[in-house]
Design a protein around this motif. Structure first.
Motif, short mmCIF file in Angstrom:
data_model
loop_
_atom_site.label_atom_id
_atom_site.label_comp_id
_atom_site.label_asym_id
_atom_site.label_seq_id
_atom_site.Cartn_x
_atom_site.Cartn_y
_atom_site.Cartn_z
N GLY A 36 -55.90 -48.22 8.98
CA GLY A 36 -55.62 -49.13 10.08
C GLY A 36 -54.85 -48.50 11.22
O GLY A 36 -54.62 -47.29 11.27
N ASN A 37 -54.42 -49.39 12.14
CA ASN A 37 -53.69 -48.98 13.34
C ASN A 37 -52.42 -49.81 13.48
O ASN A 37 -52.34 -50.95 12.99
CB ASN A 37 -54.56 -49.17 14.58
N GLY A 44 -51.27 -51.40 10.41
CA GLY A 44 -51.78 -50.34 9.56
C GLY A 44 -51.37 -49.00 10.11
O GLY A 44 -50.50 -48.90 10.99
N GLY A 45 -51.99 -47.94 9.56
CA GLY A 45 -51.64 -46.61 10.02
C GLY A 45 -50.24 -46.19 9.65
O GLY A 45 -49.65 -45.31 10.30
N PRO A 158 -43.70 -51.13 10.96
CA PRO A 158 -43.47 -50.05 9.98
C PRO A 158 -44.16 -48.74 10.33
O PRO A 158 -43.84 -47.71 9.75
CB PRO A 158 -44.01 -50.63 8.68
N ALA A 159 -45.12 -48.78 11.27
CA ALA A 159 -45.77 -47.54 11.66
C ALA A 159 -44.91 -46.71 12.62
O ALA A 159 -45.19 -45.53 12.84
CB ALA A 159 -47.12 -47.84 12.32
N ARG A 274 -50.12 -54.39 3.95
CA ARG A 274 -51.33 -53.64 3.63
C ARG A 274 -50.97 -52.43 2.78
O ARG A 274 -49.86 -51.90 2.89
CB ARG A 274 -52.01 -53.21 4.93
N PRO A 275 -51.90 -52.01 1.90
CA PRO A 275 -53.30 -52.45 1.73
C PRO A 275 -53.46 -53.57 0.71
O PRO A 275 -54.57 -53.78 0.21
CB PRO A 275 -53.97 -51.17 1.25
N TRP A 276 -52.37 -54.28 0.37
CA TRP A 276 -52.43 -55.35 -0.64
C TRP A 276 -52.63 -56.70 0.03
O TRP A 276 -52.09 -57.72 -0.41
CB TRP A 276 -51.15 -55.30 -1.48
#
Length: 689
Positions: A36-37, A44-45, A158-159, A274-276
């Motif tokens: 993800g991004n 994501g990412g 969080p990214a 993610r990824p859950w």
């Protein structure tokens, strides 16, 4: 034991080279990313490292009964990430009764010991008494980025990296008396209160910026591995086997709603991490009583000793004999833990697993398949345990005089009355002989249900499972691998069923005169023509002998495809699977466990391939003269030097004999590691790995 044995140790006791590998793996975590991004609705990412802070901030629990099992789950998962980078690693711990700036008697490498400071630029970074950034090696690895824009504390994304991660060390370490109070606590509620209290104090001693940002500091995992170590030591007190029982461990708090709820975030609750969560949806629902949560990991302070678990099924205890009474370990209830099954004089006896490494008293479940009950003989009538219905519970299969008989499992370790399902593959029905015609149960179609495979006179015969424990009529599928078709002999040519291509369907493997031959499964229970894939491991090609040189098929690399392992004269040889049923040239991987290299004998020293370290790759296990020896798998089909692990279950250490005392590797606790089960004189003995 050493690097790669799956045991978590005091970080100060491991070799400096292992500490460096551990550091490097931590750094690599920040170079790997989830899908993800950062601009996705659910970001994501995120790097594998930053994900830990995201998880902890969003879902951690403190001050309640979930505190210990929740942190065990994140520690176990984190160790799994480290092992995906380097399969040899374990998540070692900081013993908080020692000052991490000056640990005495530490391993300094090259056989030297002395005082060790964990807080150096080549390991854990800054460790001064005034709050300051943790520095190298973490700054250069991007664990924080001074001046970052955007940064995590402004965006809560969080990214994004934090601008700083600070630490200071001030005060005193914990006391041995405090640890002892935890270990001596009479119940879970008392123990977890004491343990969380010391945990809180140690977060103050090594201050990592506060509770909600501490998981930005790599040192936090050394601290929490120690939390889990003390929890594991309390659980493994031999006087309290109930502490390994998911339904008993939490005592008066067992009914707590939190403990009986799904673990966040890995169960997908709430669906915001993610990824859950969507779109990956990798969540798996489990609560705090799940076996993988309750089962204590292996630490250097809670390694078990052999325990007698059933006063039966033994040479003296029950009068069980190898030449009369086959014994097995198989999951009968679908809980992922192996139960004991024995074919005695009067029928089939079962000892169900209590879920904590202890077993219930034996019960006779079928008045057949026995030496007297049905007149079943080892030298005439092979018997197996295999899942015939796809419910994850083993059923009984016996090759009798007049054909194949089945007793289906009722789902609770009891069985239905025997039914004859195929009027072939028997001593009279077809003229099948143990010393001429190997027979197996294996899934040939990928439906999770075992089919019947027999190596007859004129080739390989198959009876496919109808899905309900009945079978189709036998069909010959390969005109080779047989007594007449190819001249294959039990005393010369081992044959196996194993998945060589990773499709979940068993292929045929035979060790012939000229080398290793295979017939790949077409996916429907028929097979391709035999092909020779390795010009070695054979009766003529390499001079391999059944009475000297055991050979196995086992997954050594974790790709779901079986590799070839042979115990030769000068050690252990491996041919790795190329992934398509062809194999690489043999390589010697361990200069031991061999007929000459170590003096290992088939009639004295059983050898196995089994996953004892929990990394999903088969390790080498040998029962020698003085005890059990293991060569841990390095993760790539090579092995580490053999390590001595238990001074028992052996020819001299305990007086164990192949002709009297079967030994088996099976997962008894549901933790994914094979345990040692031995049928001794006085009964069944267990050594939990």
């Amino acid at each position: 034991m050493a690097l790669g044995d799956g045991i978590r140790r005091n970080i100060a006791s491991v070799d400096p080279t292992e500490r460096a590998l551990f550091r490097d793996a931590l750094i690599e975590l920040n170079r790997r990313f989830f899908p993800g991004n950062r601009t996705d609705p659910i970001p994501g990412g995120v790097s594998w490292w930053f994900k830990q802070d995201e998880i902890h901030q969003a879902t951690h629990v403190h001050g309640g009964p979930e505190f210990l099992p929740w942190h065990r789950e994140i520690v176990n998962r984190f160790e799994g990430m480290l092992r995906s980078i380097n399969p040899l690693l374990s998540l070692h711990y900081w013993d908080w009764t020692q000052d991490p700036r000056a640990i005495p008697g530490a391993n300094l490498g090259g056989g030297a010991t002395g005082t060790l400071n964990l807080f150096t630029p080549d390991f854990m970074g800054y460790g001064g008494s005034v709050s300051a950034p943790i520095g190298e090696p973490w700054l250069g690895a991007g664990f924080y980025v001074p001046g970052a824009n955007p940064h995590r504390d402004s965006t809560n994304n969080p990214a994004d990296p934090p601008r700083t991660v600070v630490r200071f060390v001030s005060g005193s370490p914990a006391t041995v008396a405090g640890d002892n109070a935890i270990l001596n606590a009479a119940d879970y509620q008392t123990m977890r209160g004491l343990l969380e209290g010391v945990h809180n104090a140690m977060h103050g001693f090594v201050a990592m910026g506060g509770q909600h940002v501490s998981f930005r500091d790599p040192f936090v995992f050394l601290l929490h591995s120690n939390v889990d170590r003390l929890f594991a030591r309390w659980q493994t007190d031999p006087a309290h086997p109930e502490r390994l029982d998911p339904n008993a461990i939490y005592g008066s708090e067992s009914g707590n709603a939190g403990l009986n709820s799904n673990i966040k975030p890995w169960s997908g609750v709430p669906p915001t991490t993610r990824p859950w969560s969507p779109p990956e949806n990798q969540q798996v629902a489990k609560n705090y009583k799940h076996p993988t949560v309750v089962a204590p990991p292996r630490y250097d302070t809670n390694l078990p000793t052999p325990q007698m678990v059933v006063a039966n099924f033994g040479y003296n205890a029950g009068g069980w004999r190898v030449e009369r009474h086959p014994r097995f370990l198989a999951d009968l209830t679908g809980d992922g833990r192996a139960d004991i099954v024995g074919f005695g004089n009067a029928g089939v006896w079962v000892s169900l697993n209590n879920g904590n490494g202890t077993f219930q008293a034996p019960q006779m479940v079928v008045a057949n398949f026995g030496y007297n009950a049905g007149s079943w003989r080892v030298e005439r009538h092979p018997r197996f345990l295999a899942d015939l219905t796809g419910d994850g519970r083993a059923d009984i299969v016996g090759f009798g005089n007049d054909g194949v008989w089945v007793s289906l499992n009722n789902g609770n370790g009891t069985f239905q009355a025997p039914q004859m399902v195929v009027a072939n593959f028997g001593y009279n029905a077809g003229g099948w002989r143990v010393d001429l015609h190997p027979r197996f149960l294996a899934d040939l179609t990928g439906d999770g249900r075992a089919d019947i495979v027999g190596f007859g006179n004129d080739g390989v015969w198959v009876s496919l499972n109808n899905g309900n424990g009945t079978f189709q009529a036998p069909q010959m599928v390969v005109g080779n691998f047989g007594y007449n078709a190819g001249g294959w002999r039990v005393e010369r040519h081992p044959r196996f069923l194993a998945d060589l291509t990773g499709d979940g369907r068993a292929d045929i493997v035979g060790f012939g005169n000229a080398g290793v031959w295979i017939s790949l499964n077409n996916g429907n229970g028929t097979f391709q023509a035999p092909q020779m894939v390795v010009g070695n491991f054979g009766y003529d090609a390499g001079n391999w002998r059944v009475e000297r040189h055991p050979r196995f098929l086992a997954d050594l690399t974790g790709d779901g495809r079986a590799d070839i392992v042979g115990f030769g004269n000068d050690g252990v040889w491996v041919s790795l699977n190329n992934g398509n049923g062809t194999f690489q040239a043999p390589q010697m991987v361990v200069g031991n466990f061999g007929y000459i290299a170590g003096g290992w004998r088939v009639e004295r020293h059983p050898r196995f391939l089994a996953n004892v370290t929990g990394n999903s790759r088969a390790d080498i296990v040998g029962f020698g003269d003085t005890g059990i020896w293991v060569s841990p798998n390095s993760g790539n089909g090579t092995f580490q030097a053999l390590q001595f692990i238990v001074g028992n279950f052996a020819y001299n250490a305990g007086g164990w004999r192949v002709e009297m005392h079967p030994r088996i590797l099976a997962d008894v606790t549901g933790d994914g590691r094979a345990d040692v089960v031995g049928f001794g004189n006085a009964g069944v003995w267990l050594w939990r790995t």
